[in-house]
Design an enzyme around this catalytic site. Structure first.
Site, PDB file in Angstrom:
ATOM      1  N   SER A   1       1.347  -1.424   0.252  1.00  0.00           N
ATOM      2  CA  SER A   1      -0.173  -0.272  -0.002  1.00  0.00           C
ATOM      3  C   SER A   1       0.932   1.184   0.209  1.00  0.00           C
ATOM      4  CB  SER A   1      -1.267  -0.232   1.460  1.00  0.00           C
ATOM      5  OG  SER A   1      -1.885   0.689   1.430  1.00  0.00           O
TER       6      SER A   1
ATOM      7  N   ASP B   1      -9.163  -3.669  -6.606  1.00  0.00           N
ATOM      8  CA  ASP B   1      -8.159  -3.058  -5.902  1.00  0.00           C
ATOM      9  C   ASP B   1      -8.303  -1.752  -6.054  1.00  0.00           C
ATOM     10  OD1 ASP B   1      -6.921  -2.070  -3.748  1.00  0.00           O
ATOM     11  OD2 ASP B   1      -4.826  -3.227  -3.784  1.00  0.00           O
TER      12      ASP B   1
END
Length: 559
Positions: A330, A382
């Site tokens: 991330s 995502d």
């Protein structure tokens, strides 16, 4: 649908948002009315006692009030079901009905107060009757309190300030007074969004970096939503329609080349959304070295610790045969890519594997430069590797378009969308196009996308499917390195709760992540444990895995 205007201000609710709340209140009121009627008919003979006449009057008047409320709520629900999101004509009587409904709360409050006073005044009647009346008083106050909470929820702090400029045309916006008004609205909107974000992220620390992230993120959200007149349910309906539309397009596409067969914290999201950029100070031949400011500062901090504290030199003195590999997930994936770029001059053999990195990381030149030593891994839909200001603007435009071209009432869209998310179905059944079908409920022409903007915006071009141009403050940024896209094969449950899912991997171009995809897994696909489960699925089938590096790019070792 523009927010309703009541008492001279805009509210965060539209006239077609009252179907589900109306149905819920109608059920509660009808059951309550039946209960009171049953109590009165079964025990009216026991009201011949001291104070019994007052209690009998209380029940009779309460049933009359409830009957009036039930009729009003039924009318509100029926009117709210008419028309479409962009066709409020059949619901033009909604404001009058809401005024009537709100007015009925005053006699309800008065009568609930009198009932509480009479019951507390030592009534000498049958205990069952008294307890039943106490229950009706309690229920009355619960409903009144729930109504107050609902009003607070749908209250728009900017509603009174938004109203004057909702109808402003291009010529009006050029005036000096209008410019001052817009600047004031921007400041107020930023303040409101900052308060909302602080409440949402109340568990996060209050250091200087967090406060800067709050402020920057609030400015981004206020800019993003400043020129639309959509209420939250409109956005939810648009997202539901877009999800079905995307699934329909995906089902009609041919499969891409396959290489292998087979939640981030709130602090990270804040840094991802702090979308200002700065020039990356690195030694490389790339001229355009623009990078995400927040993530760049995080990587710079780690770089200084590694170099100034001698951590890397000490590590290589102990194990000189080791290679330098940087890994992150991330926000950490973006920071790892930037850190690898900073260290590459001193450590040419550095490699980086960025798991679910943010899309808006750096310039196109740096993205191309990094393909020889960085590999990114993205799972499914995502949202973080697709999250950028440009993509957010594109998503907003697509929501406006799909909402404006919808010929079904909002409650049907939401019900159909909920069913589709839970149980799946045929995405061809999405109600997004005016196909000349049954439209007898439409009494006025549908409004266009431009009508959903609070002010005229020359940046919008609804005739093109290409992403919107970014503002100079937020130039287009790209993900790091080459990208391996992990995709689920078949269906293992709408929310990924089944552990038997199988995944395939393929090399993907960054353009495949130029749009935000809608779906129930757009957030869960970002979770590290789910990503690792997908990787385990691919690795377990490595006997059938054939490595196919992208053509024209030097090979990178992939673990």
């Amino acid at each position: 649908m523009p927010g309703m205007v009541l008492f001279g201000r805009r509210w965060a609710i539209a006239s077609d948002d009252l179907v589900f709340p109306g149905f819920f209140e109608l059920v509660v009121r009808v059951l309550w009315w039946i209960g009171i009627l049953t109590l009165y008919l079964m025990h009216r003979g026991k009201l011949d006692c001291a104070g019994g006449a007052l209690l009998s009057s209380y029940l009779i008047v309460l049933m009359i009030l409830l009957a009036v409320v039930i009729c009003t709520v039924s009318a509100i629900m029926c009117v709210s079901m008419r028309g479409t999101i962009c066709n409020p004509g059949p619901r033009k009587s909604m404001s009058k009905l809401l005024y009537i409904r709100l007015a009925l709360f005053f006699p309800e409050m008065v009568w609930a107060s009198l009932g509480a006073a009479w019951v507390a005044d030592g009534v000498q009647c049958d205990r069952t009757v008294v307890n039943g009346i106490i229950a009706t008083v309690v229920v009355s106050w619960i409903i009144i309190a729930a109504t107050v909470v609902s009003i607070i929820i749908v209250f728009d702090p900017l509603g009174g300030k938004m109203a004057p400029y909702s109808s402003a045309g291009p010529s009006h916006l050029d005036s000096h007074d209008s410019s001052q008004l817009l600047n004031g609205l921007k400041t107020a909107a930023t303040s409101v969004w900052e308060t909302r974000i602080k409440l949402l992220c109340c568990c996060i620390g209050k250091d200087d970096h967090t406060r800067v992230a709050f402020s920057s993120t609030a400015e981004l959200f206020s800019t993003y939503f400043s020129d639309t007149d959509l209420v939250p349910s409109d956005i939810a309906a648009g997202l539901a329609l877009l999800h079905q539309q995307q699934d329909n397009i995906r089902n009609n596409q041919e499969p891409a080349q396959v290489v292998c067969h087979a939640p981030g914290s709130s602090q990270d999201v804040l840094t991802d959304l702090s979308a200002e950029s700065e020039v990356l100070d690195v030694e490389c031949e790339v001229q355009d070295r623009l990078a995400h400011k927040g993530i760049s500062q995080a990587a710079r901090y780690v770089y200084q610790r590694l170099i100034n504290d001698g951590i890397l030199s000490q590590a290589f003195s102990i194990a000189p045969e080791y290679r330098l590999v940087i890994v992150g997930h991330s926000l950490g994936g973006g920071a790892a890519a930037l850190l690898a770029t900073m260290l590459r001059a001193a450590y040419p053999q550095v490699r980086c594997y960025a798991f679910s990195p943010p899309r808006g990381l750096w310039s196109k030149a740096l993205q191309e430069y990094s393909q020889s030593f960085i590999v990114s891994l993205v799972l499914g839909k995502d949202v973080i590797p697709r999250l950028s200001v440009t993509n957010l603007e594109d998503l907003k435009r697509r929501i406006l378009r799909v909402v404006a071209h919808c010929n079904k009432p909002k409650y049907k869209i939401l019900l159909h969308g909920l069913w589709y998310e839970l149980f799946g179905g045929n995405p061809n059944n999405l109600p997004t196009e005016l196909d000349g079908g049954d439209q007898e409920v439409l009494t006025q022409p549908l409004l266009g996308e431009q009508s959903l903007l609070t002010r005229w915006s020359p940046a919008y071009s609804f005739s093109s499917d290409s992403p919107l141009d970014s503002s100079p403050k937020y130039p287009p940024l790209y993900p790091p390195g080459r990208i391996i896209h992990l995709q689920e094969e078949g269906a293992s449950g709408r929310f990924g709760c089944c552990s038997a899912a199988h995944y395939s991997a393929k090399w993907s171009h960054e353009a495949e992540f130029s749009k935000i995809l809608i779906g129930p897994k757009m957030l869960t696909d970002h979770m590290p444990d789910i990503l690792m489960r997908a990787l385990d699925s691919v690795v377990s089938d490595r006997a059938a895995c054939v490595s196919c590096p992208a053509q024209g790019v030097s090979s990178v070792d992939v673990a």
